[in-house]
Write a protein that holds these residues in place. Structure first.
Motif, PDB file in Angstrom:
ATOM      1  N   HIS A 167     -24.677  17.490 -17.932  1.00  7.43           N
ATOM      2  CA  HIS A 167     -23.541  18.329 -17.597  1.00  7.43           C
ATOM      3  C   HIS A 167     -22.776  18.860 -18.822  1.00  7.43           C
ATOM      4  CE1 HIS A 167     -24.552  16.774 -13.672  1.00  7.43           C
ATOM      5  NE2 HIS A 167     -23.753  17.678 -13.140  1.00  7.43           N
ATOM      6  N   ALA A 168     -21.711  19.599 -18.533  1.00  6.11           N
ATOM      7  CA  ALA A 168     -20.992  20.361 -19.560  1.00  6.11           C
ATOM      8  C   ALA A 168     -20.200  19.475 -20.507  1.00  6.11           C
ATOM      9  CB  ALA A 168     -20.056  21.365 -18.887  1.00  6.11           C
ATOM     10  N   ILE A 169     -20.101  19.941 -21.742  1.00  5.89           N
ATOM     11  CA  ILE A 169     -19.210  19.328 -22.729  1.00  5.89           C
ATOM     12  C   ILE A 169     -18.181  20.344 -23.217  1.00  5.89           C
ATOM     13  CG2 ILE A 169     -20.830  17.555 -23.515  1.00  5.89           C
ATOM     14  CD1 ILE A 169     -21.524  19.399 -25.887  1.00  5.89           C
ATOM     15  N   LEU A 170     -18.321  21.601 -22.785  1.00  9.56           N
ATOM     16  CA  LEU A 170     -17.403  22.667 -23.184  1.00  9.56           C
ATOM     17  C   LEU A 170     -17.056  23.532 -21.972  1.00  9.56           C
ATOM     18  CD1 LEU A 170     -19.220  23.663 -26.483  1.00  9.56           C
ATOM     19  CD2 LEU A 170     -16.851  22.860 -26.386  1.00  9.56           C
ATOM     20  N   PHE A 182     -23.452  11.981 -25.910  1.00 11.41           N
ATOM     21  CA  PHE A 182     -24.447  12.229 -26.953  1.00 11.41           C
ATOM     22  C   PHE A 182     -24.655  13.722 -27.199  1.00 11.41           C
ATOM     23  CE2 PHE A 182     -26.927  12.678 -23.131  1.00 11.41           C
ATOM     24  CZ  PHE A 182     -27.896  13.609 -23.434  1.00 11.41           C
ATOM     25  N   LYS A 183     -24.364  14.560 -26.197  1.00 11.94           N
ATOM     26  CA  LYS A 183     -24.624  15.989 -26.330  1.00 11.94           C
ATOM     27  C   LYS A 183     -23.731  16.648 -27.386  1.00 11.94           C
ATOM     28  CE  LYS A 183     -25.592  18.535 -22.714  1.00 11.94           C
ATOM     29  NZ  LYS A 183     -25.652  19.167 -21.360  1.00 11.94           N
ATOM     30  N   ARG A 229     -15.844  17.882 -24.913  1.00 16.00           N
ATOM     31  CA  ARG A 229     -15.474  16.635 -24.257  1.00 16.00           C
ATOM     32  C   ARG A 229     -16.677  16.108 -23.486  1.00 16.00           C
ATOM     33  NH1 ARG A 229     -11.848  15.846 -18.766  1.00 16.00           N
ATOM     34  NH2 ARG A 229     -12.287  13.635 -18.531  1.00 16.00           N
ATOM     35  N   GLY A 230     -17.037  14.875 -23.745  1.00 11.11           N
ATOM     36  CA  GLY A 230     -18.140  14.272 -23.029  1.00 11.11           C
ATOM     37  C   GLY A 230     -17.668  13.424 -21.859  1.00 11.11           C
ATOM     38  N   TYR A 231     -18.626  13.057 -21.022  1.00 13.06           N
ATOM     39  CA  TYR A 231     -18.361  12.170 -19.886  1.00 13.06           C
ATOM     40  C   TYR A 231     -19.204  10.907 -20.061  1.00 13.06           C
ATOM     41  CZ  TYR A 231     -15.932  16.202 -18.061  1.00 13.06           C
ATOM     42  OH  TYR A 231     -15.046  17.254 -17.914  1.00 13.06           O
ATOM     43  N   ALA A 232     -19.272  10.087 -19.068  1.00 11.66           N
ATOM     44  CA  ALA A 232     -19.868   8.757 -19.218  1.00 11.66           C
ATOM     45  C   ALA A 232     -21.290   8.803 -19.765  1.00 11.66           C
ATOM     46  CB  ALA A 232     -19.840   8.027 -17.878  1.00 11.66           C
TER      47      ALA A 232
END
Length: 331
Positions: free
Chosen positions: A148-151, A308-309, A301-304
């Motif tokens: 999923h998205a990080i931005l 790593f992305k 912003r990353g999630y659980a």
């Protein structure tokens, strides 16, 4: 799969009239829409077949650019002499997408219209998806969110755009030409896809019933130094975890203009103007590449499962810029 009516359009005007009916969807190659139909994520009442329309040509424009018809197949576009010679970045991105069989069916317009990727959107067993059921919530935020998205994500959706072609088109300043019952208009590629905000069910800025007719590419200075880097879990037939379209105009060893666009990280191709500005006027040494890479992922912003992305995207930018610098205008 729900029942629906099927009609074949004889002309663009005919297609627009048919699509004006409630619940209508255009269908070309069908490589994404048919999957959505079979899974129940899309439930149109009418399919309007546009495959017989004269929208498959790829032709030179008077200003030195190229117009790609909306029904041009991805494989034909990737291998067309004008694209390979003037826009090799686009050819490289198209070849990185899907499989040869899918590229032989998928069209330019259909590729632009791909729905964003999310396990919870595609699987109708989950009743928590703001994209499919507005107001129901976003299961991915607390669920499996590795892809999923990080931005550019919002509280309502963290899905990502899956298109490789769109990332290259964003780097090449493409313009999407569309036609509706009220006439024609042109949409810059930067404005075609939208961030989710509080309306994640809308992937693009198309108005209801509008049909993509072509994509225009302006004359480009990026035919020599370019690279499309796609990082994925397996070597073929997989969506990008992170991709980078890097394009450079280098004069006397100094970057004169640049494009840095990320894929697989947001609801739309993510162009970093800050990263591009950091490169202009500098030699492309390690310091310049690293500075651009840091700027390309600022605000991420990353999630659980996808923290790593962020680092992966940073390293991918450095690698793509280095390969673009060393490219010699061939693919």
């Amino acid at each position: 799969m729900n029942s629906f009516s099927y009609e074949r359009a004889a002309s663009i005007d005919d297609a627009l009239q048919l699509a004006a009916q409630p619940g209508a969807k255009f269908i070309g190659g069908g490589t994404n829409l048919l999957d959505l139909l079979k899974g129940g994520a899309e439930r149109p009442l009418r399919l309007v077949d546009i495959t017989r329309l004269a929208l498959a040509d790829i032709a030179e424009l008077p200003n030195g650019g190229v117009r790609i018809g909306a029904l041009a197949r991805n494989s034909d576009t990737a291998n067309h002499p004008l694209i390979r010679q003037r826009y090799p970045l686009l050819s490289q991105a198209l070849v990185a997408g899907a499989s040869p069989q899918l590229r032989n069916m998928a069209t330019t317009g259909g590729n632009l219209m791909q729905r964003t990727r999310c396990y919870y959107f595609y699987d109708t067993a989950f009743d928590m998806c703001n994209k499919r059921l507005p107001g129901s919530g976003c299961a991915a935020k607390e669920g499996q969110n590795r892809i999923h998205a990080i931005l550019g994500a919002s509280a309502d959706c963290i899905a990502v755009n899956p298109s490789d072609m769109s990332v290259a088109l964003a780097a090449l300043d493409a313009v999407v030409r569309v036609r509706g019952v009220q006439g024609e208009r042109s949409i810059p590629m930067a404005d075609f896809h939208r961030l989710p905000g509080n309306m994640p069910q809308l992937d693009t800025t198309l108005r209801p019933g509008e049909l993509i007719t072509a994509v225009d590419l302006p004359a480009s200075p990026f035919a020599s130094h370019f690279h499309y880097l796609k990082i994925r879990d397996r070597a073929s037939y997989a969506f990008a975890l992170v991709s980078v379209a890097a394009a450079l105009e280098i004069l006397d060893g100094v970057v004169h203009s640049a494009r840095v666009v990320l894929g697989g990280v947001a609801h739309k191709p993510w162009r970093s103007l800050d990263a591009e500005s950091a490169l202009i006027g500098h030699r492309l040494d390690q310091a310049a590449r690293s500075a651009a890479a840091r700027l390309a992922v600022q605000g991420a912003r990353g999630y659980a499962h996808n923290e790593f992305k962020i680092e992966l995207a940073r390293r991918a930018v450095i690698r793509a810029l280095r390969r673009a610098e060393l490219a010699e205008g061939t693919i």
